[in-house]
Write a protein that holds these residues in place. Structure first.
Motif, PDB file in Angstrom:
ATOM      1  N   ARG A 121       0.836  -1.201   0.000  1.00  0.00           N
ATOM      2  CA  ARG A 121       0.000   0.000   0.000  1.00  0.00           C
ATOM      3  C   ARG A 121       0.871   1.250   0.000  1.00  0.00           C
ATOM      4  O   ARG A 121       0.627   2.205  -0.754  1.00  0.00           O
ATOM      5  CB  ARG A 121      -0.898  -0.002   1.242  1.00  0.00           C
TER       6      ARG A 121
ATOM      7  N   ALA B  75       2.409   1.499  -3.334  1.00  0.00           N
ATOM      8  CA  ALA B  75       1.469   1.627  -4.452  1.00  0.00           C
ATOM      9  C   ALA B  75       0.817   2.986  -4.542  1.00  0.00           C
ATOM     10  O   ALA B  75       0.132   3.267  -5.515  1.00  0.00           O
ATOM     11  CB  ALA B  75       0.377   0.558  -4.317  1.00  0.00           C
TER      12      ALA B  75
ATOM     13  N   ALA C   9       1.728   2.556  -9.069  1.00  0.00           N
ATOM     14  CA  ALA C   9       1.817   1.156  -8.683  1.00  0.00           C
ATOM     15  C   ALA C   9       2.578   0.333  -9.693  1.00  0.00           C
ATOM     16  O   ALA C   9       3.148  -0.701  -9.360  1.00  0.00           O
ATOM     17  CB  ALA C   9       0.407   0.584  -8.506  1.00  0.00           C
TER      18      ALA C   9
ATOM     19  N   VAL D 122      -2.602  -5.815  -7.522  1.00  0.00           N
ATOM     20  CA  VAL D 122      -3.085  -4.464  -7.204  1.00  0.00           C
ATOM     21  C   VAL D 122      -4.054  -4.043  -8.300  1.00  0.00           C
ATOM     22  O   VAL D 122      -3.750  -4.172  -9.499  1.00  0.00           O
ATOM     23  CB  VAL D 122      -1.911  -3.456  -7.102  1.00  0.00           C
ATOM     24  N   TRP D 123      -5.225  -3.529  -7.913  1.00  0.00           N
ATOM     25  CA  TRP D 123      -6.232  -3.017  -8.851  1.00  0.00           C
ATOM     26  C   TRP D 123      -6.503  -1.538  -8.546  1.00  0.00           C
ATOM     27  O   TRP D 123      -6.357  -1.102  -7.386  1.00  0.00           O
ATOM     28  CB  TRP D 123      -7.550  -3.789  -8.705  1.00  0.00           C
ATOM     29  N   ASP D 124      -6.872  -0.817  -9.614  1.00  0.00           N
ATOM     30  CA  ASP D 124      -7.305   0.567  -9.354  1.00  0.00           C
ATOM     31  C   ASP D 124      -8.783   0.554  -9.021  1.00  0.00           C
ATOM     32  O   ASP D 124      -9.420  -0.509  -9.010  1.00  0.00           O
ATOM     33  CB  ASP D 124      -6.985   1.480 -10.548  1.00  0.00           C
ATOM     34  N   ARG D 125      -9.329   1.759  -8.791  1.00  0.00           N
ATOM     35  CA  ARG D 125     -10.726   1.825  -8.365  1.00  0.00           C
ATOM     36  C   ARG D 125     -11.699   1.437  -9.469  1.00  0.00           C
ATOM     37  O   ARG D 125     -12.856   1.140  -9.192  1.00  0.00           O
ATOM     38  CB  ARG D 125     -11.058   3.217  -7.852  1.00  0.00           C
TER      39      ARG D 125
ATOM     40  N   ARG E 127      -6.272  -4.133 -13.352  1.00  0.00           N
ATOM     41  CA  ARG E 127      -5.164  -4.654 -12.563  1.00  0.00           C
ATOM     42  C   ARG E 127      -3.901  -3.880 -12.899  1.00  0.00           C
ATOM     43  O   ARG E 127      -3.447  -3.830 -14.039  1.00  0.00           O
ATOM     44  CB  ARG E 127      -4.943  -6.132 -12.849  1.00  0.00           C
ATOM     45  N   LEU E 128      -3.331  -3.279 -11.894  1.00  0.00           N
ATOM     46  CA  LEU E 128      -2.129  -2.469 -12.064  1.00  0.00           C
ATOM     47  C   LEU E 128      -0.862  -3.306 -11.911  1.00  0.00           C
ATOM     48  O   LEU E 128       0.159  -3.001 -12.529  1.00  0.00           O
ATOM     49  CB  LEU E 128      -2.122  -1.339 -11.035  1.00  0.00           C
TER      50      LEU E 128
ATOM     51  N   ASN F  60      -8.599   4.453  -3.549  1.00  0.00           N
ATOM     52  CA  ASN F  60      -8.369   4.429  -4.999  1.00  0.00           C
ATOM     53  C   ASN F  60      -7.819   3.082  -5.476  1.00  0.00           C
ATOM     54  O   ASN F  60      -7.628   2.907  -6.679  1.00  0.00           O
ATOM     55  CB  ASN F  60      -7.389   5.532  -5.411  1.00  0.00           C
ATOM     56  N   GLN F  61      -7.539   2.175  -4.573  1.00  0.00           N
ATOM     57  CA  GLN F  61      -6.880   0.925  -4.952  1.00  0.00           C
ATOM     58  C   GLN F  61      -7.423  -0.245  -4.113  1.00  0.00           C
ATOM     59  O   GLN F  61      -7.991  -0.048  -3.039  1.00  0.00           O
ATOM     60  CB  GLN F  61      -5.359   1.032  -4.741  1.00  0.00           C
TER      61      GLN F  61
ATOM     62  N   ILE G 196      -5.703  -3.988  -2.885  1.00  0.00           N
ATOM     63  CA  ILE G 196      -4.478  -4.785  -2.828  1.00  0.00           C
ATOM     64  C   ILE G 196      -4.831  -6.169  -2.269  1.00  0.00           C
ATOM     65  O   ILE G 196      -5.546  -6.295  -1.274  1.00  0.00           O
ATOM     66  CB  ILE G 196      -3.422  -4.104  -1.937  1.00  0.00           C
TER      67      ILE G 196
END
Length: 437
Positions: free
Chosen positions: A51, A54, A58, A74-77, A81-82, A118-119, A121
């Motif tokens: 976190r 990221a 990220a 890790v995904w954004d909002r 997938r970032l 915003n993310q 994890i």
């Protein structure tokens, strides 16, 4: 034949093995719980570290080492997938806050999800790794015992052999004995667990010694008693051979017949006594004493009539039942009635009665003969004992047989004075003789 030593070895090693397996399983469960707690802590710490990295960019997260067991996503909002640390592995795709166990095609995973503004994890770790580590810990607990199992087996084998050494010494001592050595086995040095066996063996040796003594005494007494009638028979045969005329031969032949009858009676008495020893185990059945007594009285009716004696039953309680040996009780009654007829003078009376007494049963035989003085009443039960001055023929075994049969049935034989003179014989059976329903 089963070996006690082998049984102890198998039992002790089995208990040790089962105990070790139970300990190993408990170690496995405990290690699995502890390792799981540590890995869960690492999952959360790793997610918090990601976190911090990221926030902002990220995609600049470094790719993990291939030996790194964790999977980081890790995904954004918007759900894009970032970052994905293991593209070739099918990881859990659902994200939820906190810890969860997820099933995939590649096994079960322990997952920790962290939802930010915003993310999202997710850090995952395969449960197989935890289980393998716990299994290694359990095997580490069990392995030393498995390696020591042969040594423990030899130790148990030696210890059980040492513990059983007194039994081997005891067996060797019994084996070295001669066939006629019936002395009790020495109890000193025997282990406490073997004392009941040694005590029982000593009891058996004592009973065997008693039986052998009785057998030797009986054989000696029988040989002694048979010598006289056989000698008499031999002399009577010589007299018969030397008889000068028919009258003398007739007289000698009559005496020979009487001698043969006396010898036959003695042999029958000896056989009856041998069958009615205290160690005999004749079959038993439910009997009506009064009916059995009536049968024996009927058998002696002709003899009583020939001697002019009034023989009969004065009481016959047919409600009395007894678990007894038919032929033995018949022999008891035959001897009592036969003795009474032998010693009762012509014109006398012999009465037989069967009645209840003190919760049991009583057989009574009363005659008006000369009776037995009180000081001799115990002696007449000895084998081959005959009172001095008696003219009536006999073997001196009748009352010995009566007592032997009575003892087999838990009864007592009493010799008393008859109310009108003579002898009263009572055979009193203990309570347990039940009347018919």
């Amino acid at each position: 034949m089963s070996s006690l030593r082998r049984q102890l070895l198998v039992a002790l090693l089995g208990v040790l093995l089962l105990g070790s397996l139970a300990g190993a399983y408990a170690t496995y469960r405990s290690a699995l719980a502890e390792i799981g707690a540590v890995f869960d802590y690492d999952l959360r710490q790793l997610a918090l570290s990601v976190r911090d990295l990221a926030i902002g960019v990220a995609s600049e997260l470094p790719a993990p080492d291939p030996d790194f067991d964790y999977i980081i996503q890790v995904w954004d909002r918007n759900g894009a997938r970032l970052f994905y640390s293991r593209p070739h592995v099918d990881p859990p795709s659902r994200v939820q806050a906190g810890f969860a166990t997820v099933e995939t095609r590649e096994g079960r995973w322990r997952v920790y999800g962290l939802l930010l503004q915003n993310q999202a994890i997710q850090v995952a770790h395969p449960l197989a790794v935890r289980e393998a580590l716990a299994a290694r810990a359990a095997f580490g607990t069990l392995a030393p015992f498995l390696l020591m199992l042969p040594l423990l087996g030899m130790l148990v084998w030696w210890l059980t052999g040492r513990a059983l050494r007194p039994l081997r010494r005891l067996a060797a001592a019994v084996t070295r004995r001669r066939a006629d050595s019936l002395e009790p086995v020495e109890l000193s040095g025997a282990p406490a667990e073997a004392l009941p066996l040694v005590t029982a063996l000593n009891g058996l040796l004592e009973r065997l010694g008693t039986a052998l003594r009785r057998q030797r005494d009986f054989t000696a007494d029988a040989a002694h008693e048979l010598r006289s009638p056989l000698t008499a028979l031999s002399l009577q045969v010589q007299l018969l051979e030397r008889a000068p005329d028919a009258a003398a031969r007739t007289l000698a032949l009559a005496e020979l017949r009487e001698g043969i009858a006396r010898a036959t009676h003695l042999v029958e008495q000896l056989l009856g006594l041998s069958r009615q020893g205290p160690d005999a185990l004749p079959p038993r059945e439910r009997l009506v004493l009064a009916e059995l007594a009536a049968e024996v009285v009927a058998d002696h009716a002709s003899l009583a009539e020939a001697r002019g004696i009034d023989l009969g039953m004065t009481a016959a309680d047919t409600a009395l039942r007894l678990d007894g040996e038919r032929e033995g009780l018949r022999l008891l009654l035959a001897n009592l009635i036969g003795n009474a007829l032998r010693y009762t003078p012509q014109g006398g009376r012999v009465d037989v009665a069967v009645h209840a007494a003190g919760g049991g049963a009583c057989i009574e035989v009363v005659d008006n003969g000369p009776g037995i003085p009180p000081h001799e009443r115990e002696r007449v039960f000895d084998r081959f004992y005959r009172r001095a001055g008696q003219e009536q023929p006999g073997s001196g075994l009748g009352l010995s047989i009566v007592r032997a049969v009575a003892e087999r049935h838990g009864a007592q034989v009493r010799l008393l004075d008859a109310p009108g003179g003579g002898l009263l014989v009572q055979v009193v059976f203990a309570p347990g003789v039940n009347p018919a329903a």
